[in-house]
Design a protein around this motif. Structure first.
Motif, mmCIF file in Angstrom:
data_model
loop_
_atom_site.group_PDB
_atom_site.id
_atom_site.type_symbol
_atom_site.label_atom_id
_atom_site.label_comp_id
_atom_site.label_asym_id
_atom_site.label_seq_id
_atom_site.Cartn_x
_atom_site.Cartn_y
_atom_site.Cartn_z
ATOM 1 N N THR A 15 5.130 -4.436 -4.227
ATOM 2 C CA THR A 15 5.556 -3.097 -3.789
ATOM 3 C C THR A 15 6.059 -3.108 -2.350
ATOM 4 O O THR A 15 7.126 -2.566 -2.043
ATOM 5 N N ALA A 16 5.321 -3.734 -1.448
ATOM 6 C CA ALA A 16 5.741 -3.776 -0.048
ATOM 7 C C ALA A 16 7.056 -4.528 0.100
ATOM 8 O O ALA A 16 7.893 -4.183 0.940
ATOM 9 N N SER B 72 9.503 -4.620 -2.072
ATOM 10 C CA SER B 72 10.562 -3.696 -2.492
ATOM 11 C C SER B 72 10.827 -2.639 -1.424
ATOM 12 O O SER B 72 11.977 -2.292 -1.150
ATOM 13 N N VAL B 73 9.760 -2.117 -0.825
ATOM 14 C CA VAL B 73 9.908 -1.128 0.249
ATOM 15 C C VAL B 73 10.677 -1.736 1.418
ATOM 16 O O VAL B 73 11.600 -1.118 1.968
ATOM 17 N N LEU B 74 10.321 -2.962 1.787
ATOM 18 C CA LEU B 74 10.971 -3.633 2.910
ATOM 19 C C LEU B 74 12.428 -3.955 2.591
ATOM 20 O O LEU B 74 13.315 -3.775 3.430
ATOM 21 N N LEU B 75 12.684 -4.419 1.372
ATOM 22 C CA LEU B 75 14.049 -4.743 0.971
ATOM 23 C C LEU B 75 14.942 -3.508 1.018
ATOM 24 O O LEU B 75 16.001 -3.507 1.655
ATOM 25 N N ALA B 76 14.524 -2.460 0.320
ATOM 26 C CA ALA B 76 15.362 -1.268 0.221
ATOM 27 C C ALA B 76 15.396 -0.476 1.512
ATOM 28 O O ALA B 76 16.450 0.028 1.917
ATOM 29 N N GLY B 77 14.241 -0.365 2.161
ATOM 30 C CA GLY B 77 14.160 0.498 3.328
ATOM 31 C C GLY B 77 14.762 -0.082 4.584
ATOM 32 O O GLY B 77 15.319 0.654 5.406
ATOM 33 N N VAL C 110 4.455 0.110 8.544
ATOM 34 C CA VAL C 110 3.161 0.768 8.313
ATOM 35 C C VAL C 110 3.001 1.117 6.841
ATOM 36 O O VAL C 110 1.939 0.901 6.239
ATOM 37 N N VAL C 111 4.073 1.662 6.243
ATOM 38 C CA VAL C 111 4.044 1.999 4.815
ATOM 39 C C VAL C 111 3.768 0.749 3.983
ATOM 40 O O VAL C 111 2.979 0.784 3.027
#
Length: 496
Positions: free
Chosen positions: A242-243, A245-250, A93-94
């Motif tokens: 951005t998404a 990076s969020v998906l990779l790290a999170g 969602v983020v």
């Protein structure tokens, strides 16, 4: 079939978003958001009706697939899988929200790749057939590579190729180990099987078990990532949208931690114990090395990327200490890093959309024009360096406390990483939001504030009430049928 339904909703939702782009491009965003939200609702509804998943491994489906080799479409879930799938969907969602204004080209195909990657990750967290697990492992790799290569920044092609090569080579090692495991099972029982629970029952010689364990370990250490398999990460994070990076790290890094728990420790407990000292030192090196290089960065995203290497080192240290408290600390650290790193990369994307730069040296004094964004960044930085009251502190405290009994020297050295994280965290905030005013920027929009406040709420909630997560692991500790008492006895025998 709930897990299959979630995967299908994500994949079909992404495909529909791709196709409707031709008529109504903006509909792709809403369709993707609805698909992820519906998947999350399915998961929560299933958990409310099936509390057994928090105390044992529940097989959801087992359908014959390739009968000749005993390959099944076998899915299952327990508390570990549930929490990681929930984290995946929440950060999905983020990802959609942070992409809302950022992605303007090939919008439908972008969301197809995003949701396909989420579907692959859900499959990784729920597959109980090792061939099926490898299949989903590859499914999540390809769309993630596309996200970096197509919608990334200036050096995106180099970063995407590097990411693909590192993960693909290590995946082939794991595939080889999976095939050898199935072959050994066929020699012992006369039956081909890739079933996780059947392969757990195999009696394998120590040397063979050790080499097979290494095949799995390297694949998961690359994804974690752990020193010295980490070099793909800074480039991938920096160049990804951005998404991405969020998906990779999170989430994507958490597949490495999940693999260590479920397969390395679960299938090869004795070999893992023999390898533990090396793994613990790799964890300590990752902690210190990542913290040192994070402080040396002037690129916002690259700094956060190296910090991920440092924080995931605590997971490696905790898991291979074979201590109950440390294991619970590792689980909390996985969740905490997923939330805090996703938040930091989200803020990095918000700043980039305003400044069109990630260079900390041209920033400064942004707090005067964007105090809410600055406050959020400070909170997420505080979470990253383990401020009490936030879940990162609980996870790393338990990891170090539990591992200290077995590896006191390594824990003392690893604890220095907490000091390092405070240094580079304050440096990040100071360079961007304090000092002489260099730029005036717009503060957080309502959509951005929703993203940041939601992540901060979860960091505080689990920081103040970690039992919301830990209570689910009290009765069913390792989720891999590893008896920690037995492991402890084995460790005494090995040390003696």
């Amino acid at each position: 079939m709930i897990l299959t339904q979630i995967i299908l909703v994500l994949f079909i939702g992404g495909f529909v978003a791709w196709r409707v782009e031709l008529q109504r491009p903006q509909s792709a965003k809403w369709l993707s958001l609805i698909a992820i939200g519906f998947s999350l609702a399915l998961l929560i509804s299933f958990a409310n009706d099936n509390h057994d998943i928090f105390y044992q491994y529940v097989k959801i489906s087992q359908i014959p697939w390739i009968n000749k080799f005993g390959i099944n479409y076998a899915m299952g879930i327990d508390s570990l899988s549930f929490i990681l799938i929930a984290l995946t969907l929440l950060l999905g969602v983020v990802c959609v929200l942070v992409s809302w204004q950022e992605i303007t080209d090939n919008i439908g195909f972008y969301y197809f790749n995003l949701l396909a990657s989420l579907a692959g990750i859900v499959g990784v967290f729920s597959a109980t057939d090792l061939f099926l697990f490898f299949f989903f492992w590859e499914v999540m790799l390809l769309p993630m590579t596309a996200l970096i290569a197509i919608w990334g920044h200036e050096h995106r092609h180099y970063a995407a190729i590097k990411f693909f090569i590192f993960t693909q080579v290590s995946s082939l090692l794991m595939l080889l180990a999976i095939i050898v495991l199935a072959l050994i099972n066929q020699q012992h029982t006369g039956i081909w099987s890739f079933d996780y629970f059947e392969l757990q029952k195999l009696t394998i010689s120590s040397q063979t078990q050790y080499y097979l364990m290494l095949g799995f370990f390297i694949a998961f250490a690359v994804k974690l990532p752990s020193f010295p398999f980490h070099t793909w990460l800074p480039d991938a994070h920096t160049q990804a949208p951005t998404a991405g990076s969020v998906l990779l790290a999170g989430v994507l890094l958490k597949t490495g931690a999940y693999g260590l728990i479920r397969f390395v420790l679960g299938l090869f407990p004795e070999a893992s114990l023999e390898f533990a000292n090396i793994a613990v030192w790799l964890g300590v090196i990752s902690i210190l090395y990542g913290a040192k290089l994070a402080f040396a960065q002037t690129d916002f995203k690259r700094l956060v990327a190296y910090s991920s290497i440092s924080h995931m080192g605590f997971v490696m240290l905790a898991l291979f200490s074979f201590e109950q408290i440390a294991y619970h600390g590792a689980l909390l650290t996985i969740v905490a890093h997923g939330l805090s790193s996703a938040a930091l990369f989200a803020v990095a994307g918000m700043m980039y959309s305003r400044l069109h730069s990630r260079d900390l040296e041209i920033m400064g004094g942004l707090f005067s024009s964007a105090p809410v964004m600055g406050g959020m960044l400070l909170a997420f930085v505080a979470a990253a360096f383990g401020l009490p009251g936030l879940v990162n502190f609980v996870g790393e405290f338990l990891s170090l406390t539990g591992a200290f009994k077995v590896y006191p020297l390594q824990v003392v050295l690893g604890a220095l990483g907490l000091i390092g994280s405070a240094i580079y965290g304050i440096y990040l905030f100071g360079q961007s939001f304090q000092g002489k005013v260099q730029h005036q920027i717009i503060d957080l929009t309502h959509r951005e504030l929703l993203v940041c406040s939601s992540l901060l709420f979860l960091l505080v909630l689990f920081g103040l009430f970690p039992e919301l997560i830990l209570n689910h692991f009290t009765e069913y500790s390792l989720h891999t049928n590893i008896n920690l008492i037995t492991i402890d006895k084995l460790s005494i025998e090995v040390m003696s």
